[in-house]
Structures are given as structure tokens and as C-alpha cells.
Design a protein around this motif. Structure first.
Motif, PDB file in Angstrom:
ATOM      1  N   ARG A   1       0.808  -1.198   0.000  1.00  0.00           N
ATOM      2  CA  ARG A   1       0.000   0.000   0.000  1.00  0.00           C
ATOM      3  C   ARG A   1       0.858   1.273   0.000  1.00  0.00           C
ATOM      4  NH1 ARG A   1      -4.495  -1.634   4.582  1.00  0.00           N
ATOM      5  NH2 ARG A   1      -5.511  -3.294   3.372  1.00  0.00           N
ATOM      6  N   PHE A   2       0.384   2.258  -0.737  1.00  0.00           N
ATOM      7  CA  PHE A   2       0.971   3.596  -0.735  1.00  0.00           C
ATOM      8  C   PHE A   2       2.466   3.571  -1.029  1.00  0.00           C
ATOM      9  CE2 PHE A   2      -2.379   3.614   2.642  1.00  0.00           C
ATOM     10  CZ  PHE A   2      -3.370   4.162   1.841  1.00  0.00           C
ATOM     11  N   ARG A   3       2.849   2.623  -1.883  1.00  0.00           N
ATOM     12  CA  ARG A   3       4.259   2.577  -2.236  1.00  0.00           C
ATOM     13  C   ARG A   3       4.650   3.804  -3.056  1.00  0.00           C
ATOM     14  NH1 ARG A   3       6.171  -3.039  -4.472  1.00  0.00           N
ATOM     15  NH2 ARG A   3       5.490  -3.532  -2.336  1.00  0.00           N
ATOM     16  N   TRP A   4       3.680   4.376  -3.768  1.00  0.00           N
ATOM     17  CA  TRP A   4       3.989   5.543  -4.590  1.00  0.00           C
ATOM     18  C   TRP A   4       4.320   6.770  -3.753  1.00  0.00           C
ATOM     19  CZ3 TRP A   4       0.786   9.734  -3.889  1.00  0.00           C
ATOM     20  CH2 TRP A   4      -0.443   9.479  -3.229  1.00  0.00           C
ATOM     21  N   LEU A   5       3.923   6.748  -2.437  1.00  0.00           N
ATOM     22  CA  LEU A   5       4.263   7.874  -1.580  1.00  0.00           C
ATOM     23  C   LEU A   5       5.752   7.929  -1.257  1.00  0.00           C
ATOM     24  CD1 LEU A   5       1.312   7.879   0.971  1.00  0.00           C
ATOM     25  CD2 LEU A   5       1.713   9.504  -0.884  1.00  0.00           C
ATOM     26  N   GLU A   6       6.408   6.787  -1.320  1.00  0.00           N
ATOM     27  CA  GLU A   6       7.834   6.759  -0.997  1.00  0.00           C
ATOM     28  C   GLU A   6       8.652   7.533  -2.033  1.00  0.00           C
ATOM     29  OE1 GLU A   6       8.890   2.740  -0.672  1.00  0.00           O
ATOM     30  OE2 GLU A   6       7.614   2.338   1.084  1.00  0.00           O
ATOM     31  N   ASP A   7       8.255   7.410  -3.282  1.00  0.00           N
ATOM     32  CA  ASP A   7       8.972   8.134  -4.335  1.00  0.00           C
ATOM     33  C   ASP A   7       7.946   8.705  -5.308  1.00  0.00           C
ATOM     34  OD1 ASP A   7      10.883   9.216  -5.884  1.00  0.00           O
ATOM     35  OD2 ASP A   7      11.686   7.321  -6.661  1.00  0.00           O
TER      36      ASP A   7
ATOM     37  N   MET B   1      -2.717  16.116  -7.270  1.00  0.00           N
ATOM     38  CA  MET B   1      -1.576  15.513  -6.577  1.00  0.00           C
ATOM     39  C   MET B   1      -1.589  15.891  -5.094  1.00  0.00           C
ATOM     40  SD  MET B   1       2.442  15.759  -7.456  1.00  0.00           S
ATOM     41  CE  MET B   1       2.489  17.515  -7.145  1.00  0.00           C
ATOM     42  N   VAL B   2      -1.858  17.176  -4.825  1.00  0.00           N
ATOM     43  CA  VAL B   2      -1.892  17.599  -3.428  1.00  0.00           C
ATOM     44  C   VAL B   2      -3.057  16.932  -2.698  1.00  0.00           C
ATOM     45  CG1 VAL B   2      -2.216  19.571  -1.901  1.00  0.00           C
ATOM     46  CG2 VAL B   2      -0.729  19.774  -3.900  1.00  0.00           C
ATOM     47  N   ALA B   3      -4.219  16.881  -3.368  1.00  0.00           N
ATOM     48  CA  ALA B   3      -5.365  16.239  -2.738  1.00  0.00           C
ATOM     49  C   ALA B   3      -5.116  14.750  -2.523  1.00  0.00           C
ATOM     50  CB  ALA B   3      -6.616  16.449  -3.602  1.00  0.00           C
ATOM     51  N   GLY B   4      -4.481  14.114  -3.509  1.00  0.00           N
ATOM     52  CA  GLY B   4      -4.176  12.694  -3.360  1.00  0.00           C
ATOM     53  C   GLY B   4      -3.207  12.419  -2.234  1.00  0.00           C
ATOM     54  N   VAL B   5      -2.200  13.332  -2.117  1.00  0.00           N
ATOM     55  CA  VAL B   5      -1.239  13.156  -1.018  1.00  0.00           C
ATOM     56  C   VAL B   5      -1.924  13.282   0.343  1.00  0.00           C
ATOM     57  CG1 VAL B   5       0.774  14.179   0.107  1.00  0.00           C
ATOM     58  CG2 VAL B   5       0.752  13.840  -2.366  1.00  0.00           C
TER      59      VAL B   5
ATOM     60  N   GLY C   1      -2.323  10.286   2.893  1.00  0.00           N
ATOM     61  CA  GLY C   1      -1.788  10.402   4.248  1.00  0.00           C
ATOM     62  C   GLY C   1      -2.833  10.096   5.300  1.00  0.00           C
ATOM     63  N   LEU C   2      -4.046  10.623   5.095  1.00  0.00           N
ATOM     64  CA  LEU C   2      -5.122  10.317   6.028  1.00  0.00           C
ATOM     65  C   LEU C   2      -5.450   8.823   6.032  1.00  0.00           C
ATOM     66  CD1 LEU C   2      -7.541  13.326   5.413  1.00  0.00           C
ATOM     67  CD2 LEU C   2      -6.034  12.953   7.384  1.00  0.00           C
ATOM     68  N   ALA C   3      -5.470   8.215   4.855  1.00  0.00           N
ATOM     69  CA  ALA C   3      -5.747   6.776   4.789  1.00  0.00           C
ATOM     70  C   ALA C   3      -4.629   5.977   5.453  1.00  0.00           C
ATOM     71  CB  ALA C   3      -5.905   6.350   3.326  1.00  0.00           C
ATOM     72  N   TRP C   4      -3.406   6.453   5.290  1.00  0.00           N
ATOM     73  CA  TRP C   4      -2.276   5.749   5.924  1.00  0.00           C
ATOM     74  C   TRP C   4      -2.371   5.819   7.450  1.00  0.00           C
ATOM     75  CZ3 TRP C   4       1.965   7.592   8.790  1.00  0.00           C
ATOM     76  CH2 TRP C   4       2.988   6.659   8.994  1.00  0.00           C
ATOM     77  N   VAL C   5      -2.762   7.008   7.954  1.00  0.00           N
ATOM     78  CA  VAL C   5      -2.935   7.166   9.405  1.00  0.00           C
ATOM     79  C   VAL C   5      -4.060   6.277   9.902  1.00  0.00           C
ATOM     80  CG1 VAL C   5      -3.596   8.787  11.226  1.00  0.00           C
ATOM     81  CG2 VAL C   5      -1.975   9.494   9.459  1.00  0.00           C
ATOM     82  N   VAL C   6      -5.183   6.239   9.172  1.00  0.00           N
ATOM     83  CA  VAL C   6      -6.305   5.387   9.577  1.00  0.00           C
ATOM     84  C   VAL C   6      -5.898   3.919   9.562  1.00  0.00           C
ATOM     85  CG1 VAL C   6      -8.619   4.623   8.920  1.00  0.00           C
ATOM     86  CG2 VAL C   6      -8.038   7.052   8.845  1.00  0.00           C
TER      87      VAL C   6
END
Length: 306
Positions: free
Chosen positions: A94-100, A113-117, A121-126
Motif C-alpha cells: 500500500r501507498f508505495r507511490w508515496l515513498e517516491d 496531486m496535493v489532494a491525493g497526497v 496520508g489520512l488513509a495511511w494514518v487510519v
């Protein structure tokens, strides 16, 4: 070794109990007390052996319980690891695209892009909060599933050591019932027998005028003179005059020589009083002196010299 100790203790207790009853029947209290003390010592020894055996079995059960608990903990950890493996693998994907995010930045317009980030991030925290709160539930689930998991093939089987359901409890109940019945019957017989042989009851008076008692005195030691034997005989005789139910008002003791003495008791003794007098004479506690009753006979008033 334990069985040999049990057999030895049982034989010693049987012998001591038998002689205890015999000496009580003979009214020989000193010997009865010695046998009673021996019986008590043997019973304490047997109780100690039984207690040590029980403690050893409890210790073995505790070790076996610890071993089973360790095996169950190992199974629980194994099941918990298996439950967490898919979650860990999914978390890595999951969210591997956030790493790079620079690699695929051309896909998103700046606003998306900003909204997706932010949303990612919210989904990652949840997801992290959910994973953290779900671990106790996973551990409880693993603990429940550990009982259903297959045991280690290298470990010895647990099911083979278990008795058949219900057989052990029924056998223990049957044995306990049988032992209790036998113990109660033996105790009742013992109490009844002792009451019959030791209880003082009113007896019919002896029709004869007197009872003669022939005794022999043996001394241990260097001084075995006739005067010493006569003194020991009179001390034992006078000490036993009050051992009978009938008051012995006239009980002279004559010296026949060679350690033999004859006593005449008036009134004549009943069978129970004869037992009590014989037991007292033969159980005397005079130091280095032992008196043996040779004969007891009823005589008429004119046969005192017999």
C-alpha cells in the motif's frame, strides 16, 4: 523402592496393631503403650511417604503443565505470525507511490496531486490506527485458534496420554467407596472387639473361697540373692493388689524358694480379675526384675497350702 517401604510399613503397622490389641486384652499397659507408640511412628512414616509421593506427582504435573503451556504459547505465536503475514505484505504494497512520488508525478495535475497526497496520508494514518487497535483482537484470535492447530510432529502426542472420558473418575469413585466401606467395617469391628475384651462388667461372684497365684521372679544383674528376689516379688505383688475390681483385703505372699512365690487372694477372683491381675504382674515396671505367672487356681478355705 517406594513399594518396598510401603510393604515394610504395612507389615510393621499390622504387627504393632496386633500386639497392641493383644496387650490391651491382657491388661498389660506398659507393653500396650510401647506398641501404640510404634504404631504411631509407623503411621507417621507411611503418611510421610504418601505425602512425598503426592508432592512428587504434583511437581510432575506442574512440569507437564508448564511444558504444555510453552507448547501452546509457541503455537499461539505461530498462528499470530501467520495471521500477521498477509497484513504485513499488504502494508508493504500500500501507498508505495508515496515513498517516491517523483516517478509518477506526470500522472497527477498539481491540484489532484496535493489532494491525493493528503487523502493518502489520512488513509495511511487510519490504516496504522486500525492495525494497532486490531493487534489485541488478533492475539486473542490466535489464542483460540492455537487449541485447534495441529501439534508439532516432533513432540510426543498428547492425546495418547489422556484416559478415556469418564473412566478415570468412575474408577476412582469405585475404589474410594470400596476402601471407605472396608475401613469403616474394620474400625467398627476393632472398636467392638476392644470394648468386649477391656470393658469392666459386673460378673458373677466366684463360688470358691480364695484364688492361689504361683509366680517366678527373674532378676537381671550381679546381685541375684534370695533376699533381693523376695523384695522384688513383694514390691510387684503389693503394686498389683489394686489392679482388680474386687478389693483384695487378704493377699499374703509366701516364698517357696528358688525364686518361686505363692500368693493367696481372698475373695476368689473372677475370670476378668484374673486377666487384670496376671497382666499387671507380668507387665511390672520394676527395674531389672521380671515376674512370670506360672499358674492360677481356685482353692477352698482349707487348701491354702496347696
Amino acid at each position: 523402592m517406594r513399594r518396598i517401604a510401603y510393604v515394610f510399613g504395612a507389615l510393621a503397622a499390622t504387627g504393632a496393631g496386633t500386639y497392641l490389641i493383644v496387650y490391651l486384652y491382657r491388661w498389660q499397659w506398659q507393653r500396650a503403650m510401647i506398641c501404640g507408640v510404634l504404631l504411631l511412628v509407623v503411621e507417621v512414616m507411611l503418611f510421610g511417604l504418601v505425602t512425598l509421593g503426592r508432592l512428587n506427582r504434583i511437581e510432575e504435573r506442574l512440569r507437564d503443565t508448564d511444558r504444555r503451556q510453552r507448547e501452546l504459547d509457541a503455537r499461539q505465536e505461530d498462528v499470530l505470525t501467520r495471521l500477521r503475514e498477509p497484513a504485513a505484505a499488504e502494508e508493504e504494497k500500500r501507498f508505495r507511490w508515496l515513498e517516491d512520488p517523483a516517478e509518477r508525478s506526470y500522472v497527477f495535475v498539481p491540484v489532484l496531486m496535493v489532494a491525493g497526497v493528503v487523502l493518502s496520508g489520512l488513509a495511511w494514518v487510519v490504516q496504522k490506527v486500525a492495525a494497532t487497535t486490531a493487534r489485541p483482537a488478533e492475539r486473542r484470535l490466535a489464542g483460540r485458534l492455537a487449541l485447534l492447530s495441529a501439534p508439532d510432529p516432533a513432540a510426543p502426542g498428547d492425546l495418547e496420554d489422556l484416559p478415556a472420558p469418564g473412566n478415570g473418575s468412575r474408577r476412582r469413585t469405585a475404589r474410594l467407596t470400596a476402601v471407605s466401606v472396608v475401613a469403616v467395617a474394620l474400625l467398627a469391628a476393632l472398636v467392638t472387639g476392644l470394648a468386649n475384651v477391656t470393658q469392666t462388667r459386673a460378673e458373677e461372684a466366684n463360688e470358691h473361697q480364695a484364688t492361689s497365684v504361683l509366680v517366678r521372679v527373674d532378676l537381671r544383674g550381679t546381685d541375684m540373692s534370695a533376699d533381693r528376689k523376695a523384695l522384688a516379688a513383694r514390691q510387684i505383688w503389693e503394686g498389683c493388689r489394686d489392679s482388680t475390681a474386687v478389693v483384695l483385703r487378704h493377699a499374703p505372699l509366701g516364698n517357696l524358694g528358688d525364686g518361686m512365690f505363692a500368693g493367696v487372694v481372698r475373695p476368689a477372683l473372677t475370670d476378668h480379675d484374673v486377666l487384670r491381675l496376671r497382666g499387671c504382674l507380668e507387665d511390672a515396671t520394676l527395674e531389672r526384675a521380671h515376674l512370670t505367672v506360672i499358674a492360677v487356681d481356685d482353692v477352698e478355705s482349707g487348701d491354702d497350702s496347696r
